[in-house]
Design an enzyme around this catalytic site. Sequence first.
Site, PDB file in Angstrom:
ATOM      1  N   ARG A 179      25.632   4.396  23.900  1.00  0.00           N
ATOM      2  CA  ARG A 179      27.549   3.964  24.554  1.00  0.00           C
ATOM      3  C   ARG A 179      27.872   5.463  24.577  1.00  0.00           C
ATOM      4  O   ARG A 179      28.524   6.078  23.705  1.00  0.00           O
ATOM      5  CB  ARG A 179      27.885   2.868  23.369  1.00  0.00           C
TER       6      ARG A 179
ATOM      7  N   GLU B  36      30.706   5.995  25.307  1.00  0.00           N
ATOM      8  CA  GLU B  36      32.651   5.336  25.505  1.00  0.00           C
ATOM      9  C   GLU B  36      32.725   6.788  24.576  1.00  0.00           C
ATOM     10  O   GLU B  36      32.310   6.798  23.224  1.00  0.00           O
ATOM     11  CB  GLU B  36      32.662   4.159  24.587  1.00  0.00           C
TER      12      GLU B  36
ATOM     13  N   ARG C  73      34.894   3.322  13.950  1.00  0.00           N
ATOM     14  CA  ARG C  73      33.403   2.298  14.005  1.00  0.00           C
ATOM     15  C   ARG C  73      33.105   2.984  15.253  1.00  0.00           C
ATOM     16  O   ARG C  73      32.155   1.922  15.521  1.00  0.00           O
ATOM     17  CB  ARG C  73      34.306   1.365  14.275  1.00  0.00           C
ATOM     18  N   HIS C  74      33.328   3.623  16.122  1.00  0.00           N
ATOM     19  CA  HIS C  74      32.252   3.895  16.681  1.00  0.00           C
ATOM     20  C   HIS C  74      31.865   5.453  17.235  1.00  0.00           C
ATOM     21  O   HIS C  74      31.839   6.008  16.728  1.00  0.00           O
ATOM     22  CB  HIS C  74      33.409   3.523  18.555  1.00  0.00           C
TER      23      HIS C  74
ATOM     24  N   GLU D  49      34.947  -6.985  13.738  1.00  0.00           N
ATOM     25  CA  GLU D  49      33.918  -7.553  14.373  1.00  0.00           C
ATOM     26  C   GLU D  49      32.519  -7.450  14.485  1.00  0.00           C
ATOM     27  O   GLU D  49      32.486  -5.962  14.818  1.00  0.00           O
ATOM     28  CB  GLU D  49      33.957  -8.237  15.994  1.00  0.00           C
TER      29      GLU D  49
ATOM     30  N   SER E  78      28.367 -10.435  18.332  1.00  0.00           N
ATOM     31  CA  SER E  78      29.224 -10.936  19.459  1.00  0.00           C
ATOM     32  C   SER E  78      27.767 -11.566  20.246  1.00  0.00           C
ATOM     33  O   SER E  78      27.162 -10.796  21.118  1.00  0.00           O
ATOM     34  CB  SER E  78      29.731 -10.040  20.271  1.00  0.00           C
TER      35      SER E  78
ATOM     36  N   ARG F 115      27.569  -0.429  11.679  1.00  0.00           N
ATOM     37  CA  ARG F 115      28.963  -0.937  11.249  1.00  0.00           C
ATOM     38  C   ARG F 115      29.023  -2.382   9.952  1.00  0.00           C
ATOM     39  O   ARG F 115      29.753  -2.455   9.017  1.00  0.00           O
ATOM     40  CB  ARG F 115      29.060  -1.560  12.291  1.00  0.00           C
TER      41      ARG F 115
END
Lengths: 337, 537
Positions: free
Chosen positions: B309, B311, B317-318, B460, B463, B511
């Site tokens: 990712r 991001e 948490r990333h 979360e 998903s 996670r």
Amino acid sequence: MYELKTLLPEYDIQLPTCMYPMKVLNNSVASEVIKADACSGFYNGNGNPLATSAVNCLGPKKNVCALDLDNLSAQIQNLLKSSNDVDSVCARQEKVLKQLQDLKQQMANIRASLGLCQKGPQHTGQTSLRNGGLREEPLHDIVINGHPNFVPYALLALKNAWKNLFTIDVRTFKHSTMPDIGKDASEFEKKLSQVKIDPSKPKVKVSLIWKNCEHTEMISSPTMYVPIYGEVNIIRYLGRVGPEEYRYEDLPNCNEIDAVLDICYQLLRCNTTKSRASMLRALNLRLGKQKYFGGDKITIADVGVHSSLKRLPAITSKDLTPTLTEWQKRVQLVTQL
Amino acid sequence: MVADKENVATGAVEGETTSKKAAKKQAKEALKAAKKAEIKAANSANNAEEGGDSVDVSAGRYGSAGLIQSKEKFEDRKFVSVSELSQPAYRDQLVWVRGRVHTSRSKGKQCFLVLRQQSSTVQCILAVGDRISKQMVKFSGNVSRESIIDVQAKVVSVPNKIESCTEQTIELCIEQLFVVSQAKPQLPLQIEDASRAENPDDADSLNIRVNQDTRLDNRVLDLRTPANQAIFRLEAGVCRLFRDILTAKGFTEIHTPKIISAASEGGANVFTVSYFKDSAYLAQSPQLYKQMAIAADFDKVYTVGAVFRAEDSNTHRHLTEFVGLDLEMAFKYHYHEVLHTIADTFTGIFKGLRDTYSTEIAAVNQQFKVEPFKFLEPPLILEFAEGVQMLREAGVETGDEEDLSTPNEKLLGRLVKAKYDTDFYVLDKFPLAIRPFYTMPDPNNPMYSNSYDMFMRGEEILSGAQRIHDPDFLLERAKHHAIDTSKIAAYIESFRFGCPPHAGGGIGMERVVMLYLGLDNIRKTSMFPRDPKRLTP
């Protein structure tokens, strides 16, 4: 028959000149009137059938009494004539019905857009006669934490007793602190799931969590209420929110019922045979010659005592007095533990 | 080799001084006799010193093992792991142990070493005696921390518990000691500091910490702490349990490509790599390939693999690269079949960890104090609307179709925990508006969708949703979301040849481990984490 006394003496009512007719609230009719009386800024009450009748009744020219039957019939005739015909009334009724329909539709749309249940208000939201017609809040889902060694049999007892009145929808969970729940609790779970759920009845959702905890405790909403500890207190809570037939607070013997429940509370905490026996004696005394602890009708006191006895395997039929044994048989039919 | 030289040198010095000191020594010896007898236990204390100083009686019994190039086999050396030493079978036996020097402390004629093997530590003692020379003690005291040594020692039980070691009932009386691999004397971080328990309440305790970045820069050393050892063993457990449970449920493991031609989940957040004359992307998720496997009649599939990712978010948490545990499953009539399968898988993993990894959990807990992870069986499933209701009761204004903001997500986690006492729960029926276009709408209420999120400790972790398996409907939903349908043509086309209804979801392994253990940073659960600011080691 005798003649009715005239309530209103016949005298002239002088309408003060400073008054003016009320605005008609009903828009559609009002708009009609406005159309009819488009020439004048203020519309006249006489243009409206309803207003006409009202004015006619009070009008100084007529000199009638509302309770005079002859006059009344004449007045109705008059009214019918003056309000053109029956058709207009019919049309009006149609219009009102249509408006109602529109309103209903509007409500349904709002409900749909809010994502609410299409069936309308829930049963738990019904007004009750017992609490003075106040609207009842929808019940919170409640959580009951119980240790498998102290099975809350009252849940099953109430569920069975209320089979035709109120639904207790119980889901059971095992908490991670309790890997194995044992035979009694599994048996209890099975029996709970066997009771059919009637969706038409008011209901409360209960999550029963088997947990390594000291007391049987009940949590309804962590942010709004403090937990309730002890099985008898949970019975009391359910007795309060459950079906009317089991609410005991307004009964003359509510103190008696409370006392019996308190004995149950103590009974569950008895460690010695001796203290248990004395509690049983107290219960026996309370029961006396009555059919149930609350008199002729079964109450939550019976549920409390019955489930407490069930939870104490140390108490066998030998320990019970004949009256208690008889009573137990009667209650067993209802609670089916 | 360095050690060898040193050995020779010290031997020479000792020889010269012997005669001068001999008399003095003897006098001292008489005074200390009683004390020594106690400490040396088995050794005959009185005559040990007399002959010991001139000749190194321990020669050949210590030193460097040299470069182990597989020259000799030493098959007679029976090695025992530290964690097994306290077994009664080894009591008073001579055993071989290989481990790292955790700490060493020498004072005069004694040397205490703490030998570490992964998370287990044991105290070793060397005292000058008839078989142990002063030189050997000195050599042992100078072995740098974190060096790997082989020792032959006698297992002796101790009267008082040794609080500083994991093996508290025994200690090792060293007979032989060889250095297998020497560590640099200067370490960038001390294992002791890195493994110091974090308890902010205790103001008295030593407050030396190792910075997160220092740890990550010297990850090899950092990973040697008991907590880290436990974390990554537990992480392996999560992965293994995920595989075992799903295999038992009839799933097939598949491997999906990581270099792909088009971005799978939207165009943003994707890494571009050069691919010969063209460019390609790194897979953001195996979503498309999982679904294609379903369309290809694999029925139930899972995959464990790297996910990328791009991001640029520097949060706790990333990560830009993490291990995705993804699964997809065809179902008969209702997506709850899948929802329950996934939720049960989680419960299975939690149960497995609780039952078989209790020592690891305790080791992590030693350093990072957190509450144990709690869960319910069967897992708690709430509807999104119920969650919103709970939030409103707590006084939070949130819309019916609004996604849960991070603070709300955490608050809801706390509310659920307060009511149900569970750290894991499922939120079902999310509003359609906040889900991707391929999510199946709820048949009963167009505002909601057949989608679900799973939460651990209020965060979360998964998903998922029922995917639309009808190409025309998918096209319609894509248009509704104003997505360029030409770009996803291949995806839509894959449903043209008939596809069973299916649902699934993906989990980030790091996670899950982080939240299961209640750690505060995902970098603690990634062995060599990748984030926007870190590409090494």
